[in-house]
Design a protein around this motif. Structure first.
Motif, mmCIF file in Angstrom:
data_model
loop_
_atom_site.group_PDB
_atom_site.id
_atom_site.type_symbol
_atom_site.label_atom_id
_atom_site.label_comp_id
_atom_site.label_asym_id
_atom_site.label_seq_id
_atom_site.Cartn_x
_atom_site.Cartn_y
_atom_site.Cartn_z
ATOM 1 N N HIS A 1 -0.143 16.359 6.118
ATOM 2 C CA HIS A 1 -0.581 15.068 6.654
ATOM 3 C C HIS A 1 -1.151 14.203 5.532
ATOM 4 C CE1 HIS A 1 -2.428 12.130 9.327
ATOM 5 N NE2 HIS A 1 -3.496 12.245 8.559
ATOM 6 N N GLU A 2 -2.023 14.790 4.737
ATOM 7 C CA GLU A 2 -2.621 14.064 3.618
ATOM 8 C C GLU A 2 -1.540 13.538 2.677
ATOM 9 O OE1 GLU A 2 -5.839 13.360 2.801
ATOM 10 O OE2 GLU A 2 -6.676 14.278 4.604
ATOM 11 N N GLU A 3 -0.531 14.345 2.409
ATOM 12 C CA GLU A 3 0.559 13.933 1.529
ATOM 13 C C GLU A 3 1.333 12.766 2.138
ATOM 14 O OE1 GLU A 3 4.625 15.769 -0.462
ATOM 15 O OE2 GLU A 3 3.163 17.128 0.443
ATOM 16 N N ASN A 4 1.591 12.833 3.447
ATOM 17 C CA ASN A 4 2.296 11.740 4.121
ATOM 18 C C ASN A 4 1.494 10.449 4.076
ATOM 19 O OD1 ASN A 4 4.488 13.332 4.771
ATOM 20 N ND2 ASN A 4 3.725 13.839 6.817
ATOM 21 N N VAL A 5 0.202 10.540 4.339
ATOM 22 C CA VAL A 5 -0.651 9.357 4.298
ATOM 23 C C VAL A 5 -0.664 8.766 2.898
ATOM 24 C CG1 VAL A 5 -3.039 8.548 4.504
ATOM 25 C CG2 VAL A 5 -2.088 10.079 6.236
ATOM 26 N N ARG A 6 -0.786 9.612 1.888
ATOM 27 C CA ARG A 6 -0.796 9.144 0.507
ATOM 28 C C ARG A 6 0.526 8.454 0.159
ATOM 29 N NH1 ARG A 6 -1.310 13.671 -1.651
ATOM 30 N NH2 ARG A 6 -3.493 13.908 -1.144
ATOM 31 N N PHE A 7 1.651 9.046 0.575
ATOM 32 C CA PHE A 7 2.966 8.467 0.299
ATOM 33 C C PHE A 7 3.095 7.082 0.941
ATOM 34 C CE2 PHE A 7 7.255 7.607 1.812
ATOM 35 C CZ PHE A 7 7.944 7.591 0.616
ATOM 36 N N ILE A 8 2.716 6.978 2.207
ATOM 37 C CA ILE A 8 2.824 5.695 2.906
ATOM 38 C C ILE A 8 1.897 4.660 2.269
ATOM 39 C CG2 ILE A 8 2.354 4.531 5.111
ATOM 40 C CD1 ILE A 8 3.348 7.165 6.451
ATOM 41 N N TYR A 9 0.684 5.053 1.949
ATOM 42 C CA TYR A 9 -0.262 4.130 1.315
ATOM 43 C C TYR A 9 0.287 3.615 -0.015
ATOM 44 C CZ TYR A 9 -4.364 2.397 -1.100
ATOM 45 O OH TYR A 9 -5.227 1.612 -1.811
ATOM 46 N N GLU A 10 0.781 4.514 -0.856
ATOM 47 C CA GLU A 10 1.311 4.102 -2.160
ATOM 48 C C GLU A 10 2.551 3.223 -2.006
ATOM 49 O OE1 GLU A 10 1.747 7.794 -4.251
ATOM 50 O OE2 GLU A 10 -0.415 8.004 -4.542
ATOM 51 N N ALA A 11 3.408 3.546 -1.034
ATOM 52 C CA ALA A 11 4.598 2.721 -0.789
ATOM 53 C C ALA A 11 4.192 1.326 -0.332
ATOM 54 C CB ALA A 11 5.499 3.381 0.242
ATOM 55 N N TRP A 12 3.173 1.238 0.526
ATOM 56 C CA TRP A 12 2.716 -0.076 0.998
ATOM 57 C C TRP A 12 2.090 -0.869 -0.149
ATOM 58 C CZ3 TRP A 12 4.045 -3.338 4.328
ATOM 59 C CH2 TRP A 12 3.256 -4.439 4.604
ATOM 60 N N GLN A 13 1.405 -0.196 -1.042
ATOM 61 C CA GLN A 13 0.847 -0.894 -2.205
ATOM 62 C C GLN A 13 1.963 -1.524 -3.033
ATOM 63 O OE1 GLN A 13 -2.515 -1.451 -2.653
ATOM 64 N NE2 GLN A 13 -2.438 -0.547 -0.610
ATOM 65 N N CYS A 14 3.089 -0.832 -3.172
ATOM 66 C CA CYS A 14 4.242 -1.389 -3.889
ATOM 67 C C CYS A 14 4.789 -2.615 -3.164
ATOM 68 C CB CYS A 14 5.350 -0.338 -4.035
ATOM 69 S SG CYS A 14 4.920 1.009 -5.149
ATOM 70 N N VAL A 15 4.859 -2.550 -1.842
ATOM 71 C CA VAL A 15 5.343 -3.698 -1.057
ATOM 72 C C VAL A 15 4.421 -4.887 -1.258
ATOM 73 C CG1 VAL A 15 5.676 -4.569 1.298
ATOM 74 C CG2 VAL A 15 6.533 -2.301 0.676
ATOM 75 N N GLU A 16 3.118 -4.667 -1.167
ATOM 76 C CA GLU A 16 2.169 -5.767 -1.347
ATOM 77 C C GLU A 16 2.271 -6.352 -2.757
ATOM 78 O OE1 GLU A 16 -1.673 -4.150 -0.129
ATOM 79 O OE2 GLU A 16 -1.468 -5.332 1.711
ATOM 80 N N ARG A 17 2.424 -5.493 -3.756
ATOM 81 C CA ARG A 17 2.561 -5.984 -5.131
ATOM 82 C C ARG A 17 3.817 -6.845 -5.258
ATOM 83 N NH1 ARG A 17 3.026 -1.355 -7.775
ATOM 84 N NH2 ARG A 17 5.276 -1.532 -7.800
ATOM 85 N N ASP A 18 4.927 -6.377 -4.660
ATOM 86 C CA ASP A 18 6.162 -7.159 -4.699
ATOM 87 C C ASP A 18 6.005 -8.491 -3.981
ATOM 88 O OD1 ASP A 18 7.281 -5.085 -6.094
ATOM 89 O OD2 ASP A 18 8.469 -4.324 -4.410
ATOM 90 N N LEU A 19 5.303 -8.485 -2.846
ATOM 91 C CA LEU A 19 5.092 -9.731 -2.110
ATOM 92 C C LEU A 19 4.267 -10.712 -2.927
ATOM 93 C CD1 LEU A 19 4.369 -8.429 1.509
ATOM 94 C CD2 LEU A 19 6.375 -9.709 0.730
ATOM 95 N N ARG A 20 3.219 -10.211 -3.577
ATOM 96 C CA ARG A 20 2.400 -11.094 -4.426
ATOM 97 C C ARG A 20 3.233 -11.639 -5.578
ATOM 98 N NH1 ARG A 20 -1.547 -7.168 -3.329
ATOM 99 N NH2 ARG A 20 -1.075 -6.069 -5.245
ATOM 100 N N GLY A 21 4.131 -10.810 -6.119
ATOM 101 C CA GLY A 21 4.993 -11.248 -7.218
ATOM 102 C C GLY A 21 5.981 -12.307 -6.782
ATOM 103 N N GLN A 22 6.406 -12.253 -5.539
ATOM 104 C CA GLN A 22 7.371 -13.226 -5.037
ATOM 105 C C GLN A 22 6.735 -14.568 -4.710
ATOM 106 O OE1 GLN A 22 9.490 -11.655 -1.688
ATOM 107 N NE2 GLN A 22 10.732 -10.295 -2.928
#
Length: 93
Positions: A30-51
């Motif tokens: 569970h912890e691994e899944n939460v970490r994966f989703i959190y890190e993936a969302w951080q990438c999405v937010e970074r891409d959105l800010r870049g756009q």
């Protein structure tokens, strides 16, 4: 063509949540899944800010090339509206 939209509730968290003094016990998976989703969302937010400063300024959305015909009548549910209605119904009773 199918309608699609990006939905974001505007809430931000400081990071993945770990169990506090509550009775919930999270497995390592569970912890691994939460970490994966959190890190993936951080990438999405970074891409959105870049756009924001780029020419496109748009979010690319996935749209099925060959939509499933059995989903033709599917209507998305507004979860916020559903929650408000359920809350109002609970107050009435």
């Amino acid at each position: 063509s199918p309608v699609s939209r990006v939905v974001y509730n505007g809430k931000r968290s400081g990071g993945p949540r770990s169990p506090g003094s509550g009775s919930e016990i999270f497995t390592p998976a569970h912890e691994e899944n939460v970490r994966f989703i959190y890190e993936a969302w951080q990438c999405v937010e970074r891409d959105l800010r870049g756009q924001m400063g780029s020419e496109r300024g748009l979010v690319e959305e996935y749209v099925e090339k060959m939509p499933n015909p059995s989903l033709k009548a599917f209507k998305p549910v507004d979860l916020g509206d559903l929650k408000r209605r359920n809350t109002q119904d609970a107050k009435k009773s």
